[in-house]
Write an enzyme that holds these catalytic residues in place. Structure first.
Site, PDB file in Angstrom:
ATOM      1  N   GLY A 139     -31.256   6.993 -16.544  1.00 55.54           N
ATOM      2  CA  GLY A 139     -31.093   5.744 -17.280  1.00 55.54           C
ATOM      3  C   GLY A 139     -30.807   4.525 -16.431  1.00 55.54           C
ATOM      4  N   ASN A 163     -33.019   2.371 -15.549  1.00 57.79           N
ATOM      5  CA  ASN A 163     -33.770   1.279 -16.192  1.00 57.79           C
ATOM      6  C   ASN A 163     -33.041   0.789 -17.435  1.00 57.79           C
ATOM      7  OD1 ASN A 163     -36.478   0.516 -14.905  1.00 57.79           O
ATOM      8  ND2 ASN A 163     -36.442   2.749 -14.720  1.00 57.79           N
ATOM      9  N   ARG A 223     -43.854  21.359 -33.049  1.00 56.08           N
ATOM     10  CA  ARG A 223     -43.946  19.992 -32.536  1.00 56.08           C
ATOM     11  C   ARG A 223     -44.016  18.999 -33.696  1.00 56.08           C
ATOM     12  NH1 ARG A 223     -42.567  18.512 -27.447  1.00 56.08           N
ATOM     13  NH2 ARG A 223     -43.315  16.424 -27.135  1.00 56.08           N
ATOM     14  N   ASN A 253     -43.737   0.699 -21.963  1.00 53.74           N
ATOM     15  CA  ASN A 253     -43.355   1.775 -21.044  1.00 53.74           C
ATOM     16  C   ASN A 253     -43.274   1.215 -19.627  1.00 53.74           C
ATOM     17  OD1 ASN A 253     -43.021   4.540 -20.099  1.00 53.74           O
ATOM     18  ND2 ASN A 253     -45.147   4.451 -19.397  1.00 53.74           N
ATOM     19  N   HIS A 273     -43.838   2.390 -15.822  1.00 54.73           N
ATOM     20  CA  HIS A 273     -44.428   3.478 -15.038  1.00 54.73           C
ATOM     21  C   HIS A 273     -44.273   3.143 -13.550  1.00 54.73           C
ATOM     22  CE1 HIS A 273     -46.906   6.916 -14.164  1.00 54.73           C
ATOM     23  NE2 HIS A 273     -47.526   6.181 -13.264  1.00 54.73           N
ATOM     24  N   ASP A 313     -50.693   6.222 -20.187  1.00 57.56           N
ATOM     25  CA  ASP A 313     -50.642   5.082 -19.246  1.00 57.56           C
ATOM     26  C   ASP A 313     -51.906   4.214 -19.310  1.00 57.56           C
ATOM     27  OD1 ASP A 313     -48.188   6.130 -18.351  1.00 57.56           O
ATOM     28  OD2 ASP A 313     -49.162   7.331 -16.805  1.00 57.56           O
ATOM     29  N   GLU A 345     -39.112  -1.941 -10.720  1.00 58.71           N
ATOM     30  CA  GLU A 345     -38.840  -1.517 -12.098  1.00 58.71           C
ATOM     31  C   GLU A 345     -37.695  -2.286 -12.751  1.00 58.71           C
ATOM     32  OE1 GLU A 345     -38.698   2.724 -12.873  1.00 58.71           O
ATOM     33  OE2 GLU A 345     -39.674   3.125 -10.977  1.00 58.71           O
TER      34      GLU A 345
HETATM   35  C1  GAR Z   1     -38.372   5.743 -13.575  1.00 60.86           C
HETATM   36  O1  GAR Z   1     -38.783   5.705 -12.233  1.00 60.86           O
HETATM   37  C2  GAR Z   1     -39.552   5.482 -14.496  1.00 60.86           C
HETATM   38  O2  GAR Z   1     -40.461   4.560 -13.978  1.00 60.86           O
HETATM   39  C3  GAR Z   1     -40.146   6.860 -14.560  1.00 60.86           C
HETATM   40  O3  GAR Z   1     -39.038   7.721 -14.669  1.00 60.86           O
HETATM   41  C4  GAR Z   1     -37.935   7.144 -13.972  1.00 60.86           C
HETATM   42  C5  GAR Z   1     -36.731   7.143 -14.887  1.00 60.86           C
HETATM   43  O4  GAR Z   1     -35.572   6.718 -14.201  1.00 60.86           O
HETATM   44  N1  GAR Z   1     -41.060   6.973 -15.674  1.00 60.86           N
HETATM   45  C6  GAR Z   1     -42.187   7.676 -15.630  1.00 60.86           C
HETATM   46  O5  GAR Z   1     -42.539   8.328 -14.655  1.00 60.86           O
HETATM   47  C7  GAR Z   1     -43.028   7.608 -16.902  1.00 60.86           C
HETATM   48  N2  GAR Z   1     -44.339   8.146 -16.677  1.00 60.86           N
HETATM   49  P1  GAR Z   1     -34.284   6.191 -14.996  1.00 60.86           P
HETATM   50  O6  GAR Z   1     -33.923   7.246 -16.037  1.00 60.86           O
HETATM   51  O7  GAR Z   1     -33.234   6.088 -13.927  1.00 60.86           O
HETATM   52  O8  GAR Z   1     -34.614   4.869 -15.620  1.00 60.86           O
END
Ligand code: GAR
Length: 208
Positions: A12, A14, A66, A108, A110, A151, A181
């Site tokens: 988390g 982000n 699911r 999202n 990425h 994506d 990010e």
């Molecule tokens: C981040 O690097 C995000 O960009 C990636 O997962 C990580 C989560 O980190 N997302 C993907 O790869 C989606 N395809 P966080 O939980 O510390 O934010």
């Protein structure tokens, strides 16, 4: 006020960047109304709790099928009535019904410059492993709207980051988070909250 629900699976960071930006008012007109995780041990849920944000775990493991999970998940999200859903490291495939219902209302982050290193199987650290394997010198991150593909939705913001000699996937992942990010995800939310983003023919226009 833009009501935002953040979906998470892991650490988390982000989510933290969004919370910090709301507190610092670099994101305006925005309220984080809930955090939903598919993983009960996600540290992201702890972060939500620390800030008094509603948090909930809803895991596919707790459902026989699911479809049953998808229904329950959608019901939970709908119950919060969000204006925007932010996938911040959320590693569950978004149900088709939800994508239809929230067209151009799900974004999202990425960890690559889409269309490089994205699609099925490209998530988290794997993205950085593949980039290093290929020997690219520039990587980065992308914020995009979510459509039916993986994506493939309209791109909102991208930011490039240099690869450095001796990088490991972990070091590169951290640099991409810090330099890209944690900046472009809050920025995209701020732009949406202030009506600066328009989508036409799958192209995003940003008002100055
Ligand atoms: C981040 O690097 C995000 O960009 C990636 O997962 C990580 C989560 O980190 N997302 C993907 O790869 C989606 N395809 P966080 O939980 O510390 O934010």
């Amino acid at each position: 006020m833009l009501k935002v629900v953040v979906l998470v699976s892991g650490g988390g960071t982000n989510l933290q960047a969004i919370i910090d930006a709301v507190e610092a008012k670099t994101i305006t007109n925005t309220e984080i109304i809930g955090v939903i995780s598919n993983n009960k041990n996600a540290y992201a849920l702890e972060r939500a709790k620390q800030y008094g944000i509603f948090g909930k775990c809803i895991s596919p493991k707790e459902y026989d099928t699911r479809e049953a999970f998808n229904d329950a998940f959608l019901e939970e999200v709908n119950g919060l009535n969000p204006d925007l859903i932010v996938l911040a490291g959320f590693l569950v495939v978004i149900p088709e019904q939800m994508i239809k219902q929230y067209e151009n209302k799900i974004i999202n982050i990425h960890p690559s410059l889409i269309p490089a290193f994205c699609g099925k199987g490209y998530y988290g650290l794997k993205v950085h492993e593949k980039a290093l394997e290929r020997g690219v010198k520039v990587v980065g991150a992308t914020v995009h709207f979510v459509d039916e593909g993986t994506d493939t939705g309209p791109i909102i913001l991208q930011k490039a980051v240099s690869v450095q000699q001796g990088d490991t996937p972990e070091i590169l992942q951290r640099r991409v988070m810090e330099e890209a990010e944690w900046k472009i995800l809050p920025e995209a939310i701020h732009l949406i909250a202030n009506g600066k983003i328009k989508v036409e023919n799958r192209q995003v226009q940003i008002e100055g």
